[in-house]
Scaffold this motif. Structure first.
Motif, PDB file in Angstrom:
ATOM      1  N   LEU A  62       0.818  -1.296   0.115  1.00  0.00           N
ATOM      2  CA  LEU A  62       0.065  -0.009  -0.020  1.00  0.00           C
ATOM      3  C   LEU A  62       0.904   1.186  -0.065  1.00  0.00           C
ATOM      4  N   GLY A  63       1.957   0.999   0.242  1.00  0.00           N
ATOM      5  CA  GLY A  63       3.026   2.172   0.110  1.00  0.00           C
ATOM      6  C   GLY A  63       3.084   2.935   1.458  1.00  0.00           C
ATOM      7  N   ILE A  64       2.415   2.283   2.703  1.00  0.00           N
ATOM      8  CA  ILE A  64       2.200   3.265   3.719  1.00  0.00           C
ATOM      9  C   ILE A  64       3.427   2.721   4.914  1.00  0.00           C
ATOM     10  N   ASN A  65       4.384   1.912   4.426  1.00  0.00           N
ATOM     11  CA  ASN A  65       5.443   1.343   5.093  1.00  0.00           C
ATOM     12  C   ASN A  65       6.261   2.556   5.683  1.00  0.00           C
ATOM     13  N   ASP A  66       6.557   2.571   7.148  1.00  0.00           N
ATOM     14  CA  ASP A  66       7.282   3.460   7.975  1.00  0.00           C
ATOM     15  C   ASP A  66       8.662   3.528   7.747  1.00  0.00           C
ATOM     16  N   TRP A  67       9.182   2.298   7.311  1.00  0.00           N
ATOM     17  CA  TRP A  67      10.628   2.360   7.039  1.00  0.00           C
ATOM     18  C   TRP A  67      10.896   1.853   5.511  1.00  0.00           C
ATOM     19  N   PRO A  68      12.269   2.130   5.337  1.00  0.00           N
ATOM     20  CA  PRO A  68      12.450   2.056   3.986  1.00  0.00           C
ATOM     21  C   PRO A  68      12.508   0.673   3.366  1.00  0.00           C
ATOM     22  N   ALA A  69      11.616   0.239   2.343  1.00  0.00           N
ATOM     23  CA  ALA A  69      11.338  -1.007   2.166  1.00  0.00           C
ATOM     24  C   ALA A  69      12.490  -1.804   1.561  1.00  0.00           C
ATOM     25  N   SER A  70      13.311  -1.100   1.246  1.00  0.00           N
ATOM     26  CA  SER A  70      14.740  -1.792   0.667  1.00  0.00           C
ATOM     27  C   SER A  70      15.674  -2.548   1.721  1.00  0.00           C
ATOM     28  N   TRP A  71      15.339  -2.161   3.013  1.00  0.00           N
ATOM     29  CA  TRP A  71      15.953  -2.928   3.982  1.00  0.00           C
ATOM     30  C   TRP A  71      15.150  -4.226   4.376  1.00  0.00           C
ATOM     31  N   THR A  72      13.986  -4.469   3.999  1.00  0.00           N
ATOM     32  CA  THR A  72      13.249  -5.606   4.402  1.00  0.00           C
ATOM     33  C   THR A  72      12.893  -6.526   3.267  1.00  0.00           C
TER      34      THR A  72
END
Lengths: 251, 680, 286
Positions: B180-190
């Motif tokens: 949904l694009g609402i991740n609070d952290w940078p997605a590249s890290w997970t």
């Protein structure tokens, strides 16, 4: 029921007996002490009879101050109170012992229905204190008893003889001397031991009388320290054993 | 999916907050309500002295809890658990993140919620936990080890399911947030969450799913919380305190009881062991609440391994049930069968194995104390020992005047009252003084000490039993009488250093007599002899062809950490060969816990050990304990193996030719003192 | 005042014959008596006491059996005289001098007895038996016998009793368990003997008290007493020293029993006894 049981403090001798230098006593240094085995069964029986029939039990000992240990041990298995006839540890012959016991019994406020003794003390083996006490108190007496039942003021005693048992029935009050095998004395609980420390113990110093069976000295029997003929070691000795059996005509 | 979660972006925050509050309240209430019972039981329980020694306690927490040291003793299951544990340690803050997240879709934990590195850790942890759960399932469903016999397997499955649900729902929640694009952290890290995010379209369905996963995650955690207090998973709260409060001193020391009422107490307040649930101490209650039914103790127990009824695991579980049920019912036989109480040899393998540091021996000894001291109930064959130890001052009823007979011809100094104290008081022990096989050790030790010029003396007839058999069978009262008597004798003789042959004597003198005013420097004979060899005061000749396997005595190795010195002696006289179960993993000879005087049901423990020793191919089985000597020699004769059982002192004496018994054959044959002279 | 009054149970009772032998060695005319009828100690003692008043003997002797000791103790109580139980030697005099047995036989006492006549029982097996030349004179018991045997219970089992068995095979702590007694029972059965045990065994619950040999158990006098795993405490030896021969089997070569044994084997009874049983079967040509 009001029951008296008489006990004696005796040493646990182990594998060999060692005498004091003057040969008038056993050297008891490093020996433990106990109540003479027959008498321990007597105390257990007293406790059981009181559990069954109500009443109270008393344990009595004629002996030195250390005999308090044995009195407290008997109270730990359930005897209610103790009488300690204090001596200096010297020998009292059977007549003197009986006389001291009789004096103490007569001094009690309540008479006893049953007086229990060991058949013979482990050390002196005189076989007679119970009988002398009975005559002095005018009571009937049975010795060597290995089975007791009490009912309706009567005591039924079983004595082992010749492979069977002879039965006596006596009215109470009576004197009975018992033998080990009468019962299995219970192991004292710790609460019982703690209570025993506080149970009443009446101590008096009886007047001694001149000994009429007077010990002069003790001696070890001859033949102790004999050398056994060693027949061998382990299972290989079996042949030699069977040889001996044959020689003795037992095969 | 939950029917009340619908709508654009989820329910409005205040309603969500209210629902959450209600759920938290419900869960917390149930949790507190159920925990209060346990806490109440602990507060009402009897006292235990477990304070002090903060440094050691802290070190235990770090190594056992954080480091998972005991669990990792078995690498496979250990890692499995470690993954789950460490994983959850990392995941703890995510509980807060989730609680915030269900209330407000757009919020998270300040700072931490935005950290990429933390999100990576979370991803990795979730994966580790899942690996752990899968491994656990494999162990339980495929491998099916025996240690789970008697454990509540269904409950374990449920817990694994809940753990998996928590972790999977977290991953999916994160995944859907990324979608949904609402991740609070940078997605590249997970990487994991990002990979999973491809499962989701990003549309309305995903919006619903995101809420759903969040709520599942939170509600599962809350449900788990409410469920915990009645389940074996309670260990996640109780294990850490249980490790903190574990013993820090020597394992072989038992807690003394008091037999005199204290200030304001009556006789009724005295505690003689554990007869009913209320008699247990708070540490014992905590123990029962920490048990995870893992069965490692059962696996380690020599009694269980040889077909006896005792399972330390089932014993603790039984006590736990009794504690929770409360009441006046007797613990034995209602919670614990009587037979299993007597099966124990107090070897301590269970205590060593337990990952949450339950102290089973304390429980068993307290049960025994009540049975012996209050009920006078114990195996009949032990009665002669109890009577003899009290009346004759040794458990064999021999006359104390004969105690030093073995020493007569050796010219050993017997310390009489008033004599000057020796440097070392040689405490021989009852078994070594009276038993014909163990006496060889005394003779060898005396000869060796003389040869080395050590200033020593024995107490002879004044040495009474230390009281160990009485204490281990549960008669604390008789034990304390002996402790006091012996301390008086030792202190009166001015003794400071003691060397003891028997590990049970050694354990009692070193670790238990300080409670009665006896503080001595106590060494085992193997330690002193090893020191003398090291100093060159004893020079044994080594025989490379003599293969020797050494059996560790439980009371030396496990309870007191004496592991190397006997081995040094063995290495000095021959070629050492180790058994698999050695050092602290040793397998008992079967005589501990007063079993020297009790009958054994099932396969004899000593037979099992003898077979193990014979399998090493060594011709000599070295021991350092008179009980082990007797038990293992009996075992050798019973099993018909070709093994010579000998104490390390005897072997050393032979290697030095100080006139000990001739080697060869089992030690029971042949007569002693075959015309040997003393050599200096 | 010169006779020696000897109480005997039966003319052919060996222990009474032993007492008679000791009595005969004392200076004085031997007068052997017995009492008729079923046993009633007080009544029998009263009869003996009356005989004493009539005959004024110097000494009254009896065998040192349970009943012998009991009877003379009654006599002593009736006549207010000391009684020396289980004597091995007697010297008449004023006071008389006796050697008597303590601790069931492990210790001897020399004592002076102040009172006349001397009342003494004779320790079993201290003296060789001597048959009666004339049978003992039978007395009638006192009429009034409040304490008497009212019933007799015979032993339930067949099987040889400890006191009658020619061989007693006895086990001590060394047997290890009640099951361990199987090998002892086997050997006893092969030799038509009885099984005995020490006090530790009874205390441990492995055998009943009726099997116990010792100072407070049964005293046995078989042809051969085989003591297995018994250390030789005086308590136990008091029960078996009447044995003609004693074979001790013990793993401890230094056990004190070897000092009282005629034959010894150092070894584990669980190895030795099965080997012996096998040898016996072989010797009998099984």
């Amino acid at each position: 029921m009001n029951i008296l049981v008489c006990v004696k403090r005796v040493p646990l001798t182990g594998g060999r007996i060692v005498l004091s230098d003057d040969a008038r006593a056993i050297s008891t240094r490093h020996l433990g002490f106990t109540v003479s085995p027959h008498e321990e069964c007597g105390a257990e029986e007293a406790v059981r009879l009181v559990e069954q029939h109500g009443g109270a039990s008393t344990v009595l000992a004629l002996g030195p101050a250390e005999a308090e240990e044995q009195l407290r041990d008997m109270m730990a298995i359930g005897v209610d109170r103790a009488i300690h006839l204090l001596t200096e540890g010297e020998e009292w012959d059977p007549q003197a012992t009986a006389a001291a016991i009789v004096t103490a019994v007569r001094a009690q406020s309540e008479p006893f229905d049953l007086l229990l003794f060991g058949n013979e003390a482990a050390d002196s083996c005189d076989y007679q204190v119970a009988i002398r006490v009975a005559y002095a108190l005018g009571l009937p007496v049975v010795t060597g008893v290995k089975g007791i039942t009490v009912a309706d003021g009567q005591i039924r005693c079983e004595q082992e003889t010749d492979g069977g048992r002879d039965v006596y029935e006596l009215p109470l009050p009576a004197v009975v001397s018992v033998k080990e095998g009468l019962n299995l004395p219970r192991y004292a609980s710790v609460p019982g031991r703690l209570r025993a420390k506080r149970k009443p113990l009446q101590a008096t110093r009886p007047a001694g009388v001149q000994a009429r069976l007077q010990m002069v000295r003790l001696a070890l029997p001859e033949g102790s320290g004999k050398q056994a003929q060693m027949l061998g070691s382990g299972a290989p000795a079996a042949a030699a054993i069977v040889g001996v059996l044959g020689e003795l005509g037992l095969l | 999916m939950r029917p009340d979660q619908k709508g654009e972006g989820g329910i409005a925050s205040p309603i969500a907050a209210l629902l959450l509050a209600a759920a938290v309240a419900a869960s917390a209430t149930i949790f507190v309500f159920r925990s209060r019972r346990l806490i109440g039981l602990m507060r009402a329980a009897r006292p235990a002295a477990r304070s002090g020694d903060i440094g050691a306690r802290a070190r235990n927490e770090v190594s056992i809890v954080l480091g998972q040291r005991k669990l990792l003793a078995r690498p496979g299951p250990g890692l499995m658990h470690a993954f789950i544990f460490w994983g959850f340690m990392v995941l703890l803050p995510t509980i807060l993140i989730a609680l915030i997240g269900v209330t407000d879709r757009t919020s998270t934990l300040p700072w931490l919620g935005h950290q990429g590195w933390y999100a990576l850790l979370v991803d990795v942890s979730c994966a580790l936990v899942l690996v752990g759960v899968l491994a656990a399932l494999w162990i339980r469903k495929v491998q099916r080890p025996r240690r789970f016999e008697g454990s509540h397997l269904g409950e374990a499955d449920l817990i694994l399911g809940l753990i998996a649900t928590i972790v999977i729902s977290l991953l999916l929640w994160h995944a859907s947030r990324i979608a949904l694009g609402i991740n609070d952290w940078p997605a590249s890290w997970t990487p994991i969450s990002r990979a999973l995010s491809h499962l989701f379209g990003g549309g309305q369905g995903t919006k619903v799913a995101e809420r759903v996963f969040a709520w599942i995650h939170v509600l599962t955690i809350l449900a788990f919380l409410a469920y915990l207090p009645g389940s074996k998973h309670l260990h996640i709260f109780t294990a850490a305190p249980n490790v903190w409060f574990k013993r820090t001193g020597a394992g072989g020391r038992l807690e003394p009881l008091r037999f005199e009422p204290g200030e304001g107490e009556t006789d009724e307040d005295l505690r003689f062991g554990a007869g009913k649930p209320a008699d247990l101490t708070w540490k014992q209650v905590l123990d029962t609440a920490s048990c995870t039914e893992c069965g490692r103790c059962q696996d380690a127990c020599p009694a269980f391994a040889t077909g006896k009824l005792l399972s330390p695991k089932l014993l603790i579980m039984g006590l736990r049930d009794a504690v929770l049920a409360g009441g006046e019912q007797p613990l034995v036989p209602d919670a614990v069968p009587e037979e299993s109480v007597w099966d124990c040899v107090t070897c301590g393998a269970c205590v060593q194995a337990c990952p949450v540091t339950i102290e089973h021996i304390d429980h068993i000894v307290d049960l025994r104390r009540h049975l012996v001291m209050v009920e006078s109930s114990f195996p009949a064959e032990a009665e002669p020992m109890l009577r003899d130890v009290e009346r004759a001052s040794n458990p064999w009823g021999r006359a104390q005047s004969e105690r030093a007979d073995w020493a007569v011809e050796l010219g050993v100094r017997v310390l009489e009252p008033g004599d000057p104290a020796p440097e070392y008081l040689y405490w021989v022990g009852c078994a070594t003084s009276f038993d014909e096989r163990a006496k060889r050790t005394a003779e060898a030790t005396a000869r060796l000490l003389k040869a080395a010029g050590v200033d020593f003396a024995i107490l002879g007839p004044r040495e009474s039993c230390t009281g160990d058999p009485a204490r281990r069978i549960g008669n604390e009262y008789v034990f304390q009488e002996f402790a006091q008597q012996n301390v008086e004798t030792l202190n009166g003789a001015g003794v400071h250093k003691i060397v003891a042959n028997c590990p049970h004597c050694f354990n009692t003198l070193a670790n238990e007599y300080p409670d009665f005013g006896g503080d001595y420097e106590v060494v085992h004979h193997s330690q002193l002899l090893s020191q003398l060899v090291g100093e060159g005061r004893l020079k044994p000749a080594r025989d490379e062809t003599l293969a020797i396997t050494y059996h560790d005595s439980c009371y030396l190795a496990r309870h007191n950490d004496v592991l190397d010195e006997p081995r040094e002696l063995v290495a000095a006289v021959g070629r050492p060969v180790e058994m698999e179960r050695s050092r602290r993993a040793t397998f008992c000879c079967g005589a501990g816990g007063a079993h020297m005087w009790m009958e054994e049901r099932g396969t004899p423990i000593n037979d099992a050990r003898v077979h193990e020793a014979a399998a090493t191919g060594a011709g000599t089985l070295a021991v350092a304990c008179p009980f082990c000597t007797v038990m293992l020699d009996d075992g050798v004769q019973g099993a018909g193996e070709q093994l010579r059982v000998a104490d390390v002192a005897t072997l050393l004496a032979e290697a030095m030719d100080v006139g000990a018994t001739a080697p060869g054959g089992t030690s029971a044959t042949g007569s002693p003192d075959a015309g040997d002279e003393e050599r200096t | 005042m010169s006779g020696i009054l000897l109480f005997a149970f039966e003319a052919d009772d060996e222990l009474s014959q032993q007492a008679s032998a000791l009595a005969a060695a004392l200076h004085g005319d031997l007068d052997a008596i017995t009492v008729q009828g079923s046993y009633a100690p007080a009544a029998w003692a009263a009869a003996i006491a009356e005989e004493v008043s009539e005959r004024s003997p110097r000494a009254v002797l009896a065998p040192g059996t349970e009943r012998g000791n009991e009877l003379l103790a009654h006599v002593g109580a009736l006549l207010d005289l000391p009684m020396a139980a289980n004597c091995t030697a007697v010297t008449l005099g004023d006071p008389a001098r006796v050697t008597r047995v303590r601790w069931g036989g492990s210790l001897l006492e020399e004592a002076l007895v102040h009172g006349s006549p001397l009342l003494a029982t004779v320790a079993p097996h201290a003296v060789t038996a001597q048959p009666f030349t004339t049978p003992p004179r039978a007395l009638a018991p006192a009429a009034d016998a409040p304490v008497r045997v009212t019933e007799r219970i015979e032993a339930a089992t067949g099987g040889i009793s400890l006191t009658d068995a020619p061989v007693v095979v006895s086990g001590g702590r060394g047997v290890g368990s009640s099951e361990g007694f199987a090998v002892i029972e086997e050997l006893a059965a092969l030799l038509d003997g009885a099984v005995g045990c020490s006090r530790a065994v009874t205390s441990a619950g492995w055998r009943p008290h009726s099997d116990q040999v010792g100072q407070t158990g049964t005293k046995v006098s078989p042809e051969l007493y085989i003591a297995c795993g018994i250390s030789g405490a005086t308590q136990h030896m008091a029960g078996c020293k009447g044995a003609k021969k004693l074979l001790a089997i013990n793993a401890d070569g230094e056990a004190s029993i070897f000092a009282s044994a005629d034959y010894g084997v150092i070894g584990d009874l669980h190895e030795v006894l099965p080997a012996v049983c096998a040898q016996i079967r072989k010797a009998r040509g099984a």
